[in-house]
Design a protein around this motif. Structure first.
Motif, PDB file in Angstrom:
ATOM      1  N   PRO A  88       1.884 -34.454  90.801  1.00 35.27           N
ATOM      2  CA  PRO A  88       3.157 -33.242  91.485  1.00 35.27           C
ATOM      3  C   PRO A  88       4.322 -33.749  93.277  1.00 35.27           C
ATOM      4  O   PRO A  88       3.177 -34.188  94.073  1.00 35.27           O
ATOM      5  CB  PRO A  88       2.621 -32.663  91.705  1.00 35.27           C
ATOM      6  CG  PRO A  88       1.330 -32.232  90.939  1.00 35.27           C
ATOM      7  CD  PRO A  88       0.765 -34.106  90.940  1.00 35.27           C
ATOM      8  N   THR A  89       5.334 -34.251  92.760  1.00 32.59           N
ATOM      9  CA  THR A  89       6.045 -34.146  93.947  1.00 32.59           C
ATOM     10  C   THR A  89       7.216 -33.590  94.061  1.00 32.59           C
ATOM     11  O   THR A  89       7.539 -33.410  92.651  1.00 32.59           O
ATOM     12  CB  THR A  89       6.790 -35.171  94.323  1.00 32.59           C
ATOM     13  OG1 THR A  89       7.536 -36.267  92.500  1.00 32.59           O
ATOM     14  CG2 THR A  89       5.047 -36.885  94.080  1.00 32.59           C
ATOM     15  N   LYS A  90       8.054 -33.440  95.016  1.00 29.97           N
ATOM     16  CA  LYS A  90       9.910 -33.124  94.950  1.00 29.97           C
ATOM     17  C   LYS A  90      10.224 -33.964  95.930  1.00 29.97           C
ATOM     18  O   LYS A  90       9.660 -34.500  96.979  1.00 29.97           O
ATOM     19  CB  LYS A  90       9.435 -31.712  95.607  1.00 29.97           C
ATOM     20  CG  LYS A  90       9.308 -31.195  96.691  1.00 29.97           C
ATOM     21  CD  LYS A  90       9.341 -29.818  97.454  1.00 29.97           C
ATOM     22  CE  LYS A  90       8.764 -28.991  98.649  1.00 29.97           C
ATOM     23  NZ  LYS A  90       8.881 -28.468  98.737  1.00 29.97           N
ATOM     24  N   LEU A 101       3.465 -32.245  96.229  1.00 29.59           N
ATOM     25  CA  LEU A 101       3.333 -30.536  96.305  1.00 29.59           C
ATOM     26  C   LEU A 101       1.243 -30.543  96.739  1.00 29.59           C
ATOM     27  O   LEU A 101       0.207 -31.189  95.628  1.00 29.59           O
ATOM     28  CB  LEU A 101       3.458 -30.710  95.062  1.00 29.59           C
ATOM     29  CG  LEU A 101       4.710 -30.358  95.115  1.00 29.59           C
ATOM     30  CD1 LEU A 101       5.601 -29.973  93.665  1.00 29.59           C
ATOM     31  CD2 LEU A 101       5.744 -29.839  95.751  1.00 29.59           C
ATOM     32  N   GLN A 106       2.595 -24.255  94.160  1.00 29.14           N
ATOM     33  CA  GLN A 106       3.437 -25.590  93.861  1.00 29.14           C
ATOM     34  C   GLN A 106       2.933 -26.310  92.609  1.00 29.14           C
ATOM     35  O   GLN A 106       3.942 -26.955  91.962  1.00 29.14           O
ATOM     36  CB  GLN A 106       3.519 -26.010  95.268  1.00 29.14           C
ATOM     37  CG  GLN A 106       3.844 -25.193  96.372  1.00 29.14           C
ATOM     38  CD  GLN A 106       3.440 -26.326  97.520  1.00 29.14           C
ATOM     39  OE1 GLN A 106       2.896 -27.137  97.430  1.00 29.14           O
ATOM     40  NE2 GLN A 106       4.725 -26.047  98.637  1.00 29.14           N
ATOM     41  N   GLN A 107       2.215 -26.978  92.213  1.00 28.89           N
ATOM     42  CA  GLN A 107       1.371 -27.550  91.556  1.00 28.89           C
ATOM     43  C   GLN A 107       1.689 -27.081  90.110  1.00 28.89           C
ATOM     44  O   GLN A 107       2.724 -27.772  89.379  1.00 28.89           O
ATOM     45  CB  GLN A 107       0.246 -28.345  91.715  1.00 28.89           C
ATOM     46  CG  GLN A 107       0.349 -29.314  93.021  1.00 28.89           C
ATOM     47  CD  GLN A 107      -1.953 -29.457  92.871  1.00 28.89           C
ATOM     48  OE1 GLN A 107      -2.724 -28.259  92.774  1.00 28.89           O
ATOM     49  NE2 GLN A 107      -1.270 -30.262  94.423  1.00 28.89           N
ATOM     50  N   GLU A 109       3.378 -24.499  89.656  1.00 28.84           N
ATOM     51  CA  GLU A 109       5.100 -24.192  89.395  1.00 28.84           C
ATOM     52  C   GLU A 109       5.510 -25.493  88.478  1.00 28.84           C
ATOM     53  O   GLU A 109       6.381 -25.660  87.895  1.00 28.84           O
ATOM     54  CB  GLU A 109       5.696 -23.944  90.235  1.00 28.84           C
ATOM     55  CG  GLU A 109       7.771 -23.078  90.288  1.00 28.84           C
ATOM     56  CD  GLU A 109       7.998 -23.294  91.907  1.00 28.84           C
ATOM     57  OE1 GLU A 109       8.902 -23.809  92.120  1.00 28.84           O
ATOM     58  OE2 GLU A 109       6.582 -22.046  92.319  1.00 28.84           O
ATOM     59  N   TRP A 110       5.306 -26.658  89.629  1.00 29.09           N
ATOM     60  CA  TRP A 110       5.901 -28.643  88.498  1.00 29.09           C
ATOM     61  C   TRP A 110       5.744 -28.513  87.702  1.00 29.09           C
ATOM     62  O   TRP A 110       6.586 -29.081  86.913  1.00 29.09           O
ATOM     63  CB  TRP A 110       5.346 -28.972  90.002  1.00 29.09           C
ATOM     64  CG  TRP A 110       5.726 -30.725  89.715  1.00 29.09           C
ATOM     65  CD1 TRP A 110       6.653 -31.248  89.875  1.00 29.09           C
ATOM     66  CD2 TRP A 110       4.905 -31.543  88.712  1.00 29.09           C
ATOM     67  NE1 TRP A 110       6.486 -32.626  89.529  1.00 29.09           N
ATOM     68  CE2 TRP A 110       5.781 -32.614  88.733  1.00 29.09           C
ATOM     69  CE3 TRP A 110       3.538 -31.065  87.993  1.00 29.09           C
ATOM     70  CZ2 TRP A 110       5.302 -33.808  88.059  1.00 29.09           C
ATOM     71  CZ3 TRP A 110       3.440 -32.331  87.476  1.00 29.09           C
ATOM     72  CH2 TRP A 110       4.067 -33.470  87.260  1.00 29.09           C
ATOM     73  N   ARG A 113       7.924 -26.500  85.409  1.00 32.60           N
ATOM     74  CA  ARG A 113       9.459 -26.865  85.241  1.00 32.60           C
ATOM     75  C   ARG A 113       9.415 -28.723  84.179  1.00 32.60           C
ATOM     76  O   ARG A 113      10.396 -28.385  83.550  1.00 32.60           O
ATOM     77  CB  ARG A 113       9.573 -27.845  86.589  1.00 32.60           C
ATOM     78  CG  ARG A 113      10.378 -26.390  87.324  1.00 32.60           C
ATOM     79  CD  ARG A 113      11.613 -26.605  88.899  1.00 32.60           C
ATOM     80  NE  ARG A 113      10.105 -27.890  89.580  1.00 32.60           N
ATOM     81  CZ  ARG A 113       9.440 -27.524  90.529  1.00 32.60           C
ATOM     82  NH1 ARG A 113       8.780 -26.838  90.657  1.00 32.60           N
ATOM     83  NH2 ARG A 113       9.254 -29.042  91.150  1.00 32.60           N
ATOM     84  N   LYS A 114       8.401 -28.706  84.455  1.00 36.79           N
ATOM     85  CA  LYS A 114       8.634 -30.049  83.491  1.00 36.79           C
ATOM     86  C   LYS A 114       8.245 -29.991  82.184  1.00 36.79           C
ATOM     87  O   LYS A 114       8.663 -30.972  81.258  1.00 36.79           O
ATOM     88  CB  LYS A 114       6.999 -31.665  84.239  1.00 36.79           C
ATOM     89  CG  LYS A 114       7.676 -31.669  85.417  1.00 36.79           C
ATOM     90  CD  LYS A 114       9.001 -32.652  85.398  1.00 36.79           C
ATOM     91  CE  LYS A 114       8.688 -33.429  86.955  1.00 36.79           C
ATOM     92  NZ  LYS A 114      10.009 -33.887  87.260  1.00 36.79           N
ATOM     93  N   GLY A 164       6.434 -37.034  84.687  1.00 35.33           N
ATOM     94  CA  GLY A 164       5.768 -37.478  86.161  1.00 35.33           C
ATOM     95  C   GLY A 164       6.581 -38.687  87.173  1.00 35.33           C
ATOM     96  O   GLY A 164       6.658 -39.504  86.092  1.00 35.33           O
TER      97      GLY A 164
END
Length: 180
Positions: A88-90, A101, A106-107, A109-110, A113-114, A164
């Motif tokens: 998981p990145t942004k 992340l 955060q992870q 939430e990522w 989204r994916k 990802g």
């Protein structure tokens, strides 16, 4: 597609990438059309789950334990157990800087989204850092849980294409098992 269990005699993520490619000797110029995830580590030998468009063949550095045709059927409303190891990145500053992340919130939430084509409930999350001699070390997160399909095309695309970054290093393979 094919789903296979393979053993690798390497631990470094770059060497794993090379060993996985060696399972497809007849296509040296093709693009990557496979995803894999390390399932078990036993000393220097690793067991990996491999999803590919062509059938893998054992090589010097990777052995195919079993392989079968894989034709998933995904329908809106279906429930699946899932497993995904991801990085998981942004992106910051218009995609020029990528950061990992680090918090579970955060992870998750990522991941949501994916997998925007599904309602996702994460029941387990585990994080570890990978070893690589070719690049910096990366944080991989293994998510497990249940999802309900809202948009079957989006979920199927995530299943086939992966999710990802760092797919070459064993991230991105989404596994689904139908819940009855």
């Amino acid at each position: 597609m094919y789903i296979s269990m393979v053993t690798l005699d390497v631990t470094d993520t770059y060497d794993q990438h090379q060993a996985i490619w060696s399972l497809f000797p007849d296509a040296p110029d093709r693009k990557r059309d496979h995803l894999f995830r390390i399932e078990n580590k036993n000393g220097r030998q690793l067991v990996a789950l491999l999803q590919s468009t062509s059938q893998p063949m054992s090589s010097k550095s990777a052995k195919v334990l079993k392989s079968k045709v894989f034709n998933p059927v995904i329908t809106n409303g279906d429930y699946f157990k899932f497993k995904l190891t991801a990085n998981p990145t942004k992106c910051l500053s218009e995609g020029k800087k990528v950061v990992e992340l680090k918090t579970e919130a955060q992870q998750v939430e990522w991941l949501q989204r994916k997998l925007n084509g599904a309602n996702v409930t994460v029941t387990s999350i585990d994080s570890h850092v990978t070893n690589s001699r070719k690049s910096s070390h990366s944080r991989f997160v293994t998510f497990e849980g249940v999802l309900q399909v809202i948009n079957s095309e989006q979920v199927y695309s995530a299943l086939v294409m992966g999710i990802g970054r760092k797919k070459h290093a064993g991230a991105g393979l989404l596994s689904l098992a139908k819940v009855n």
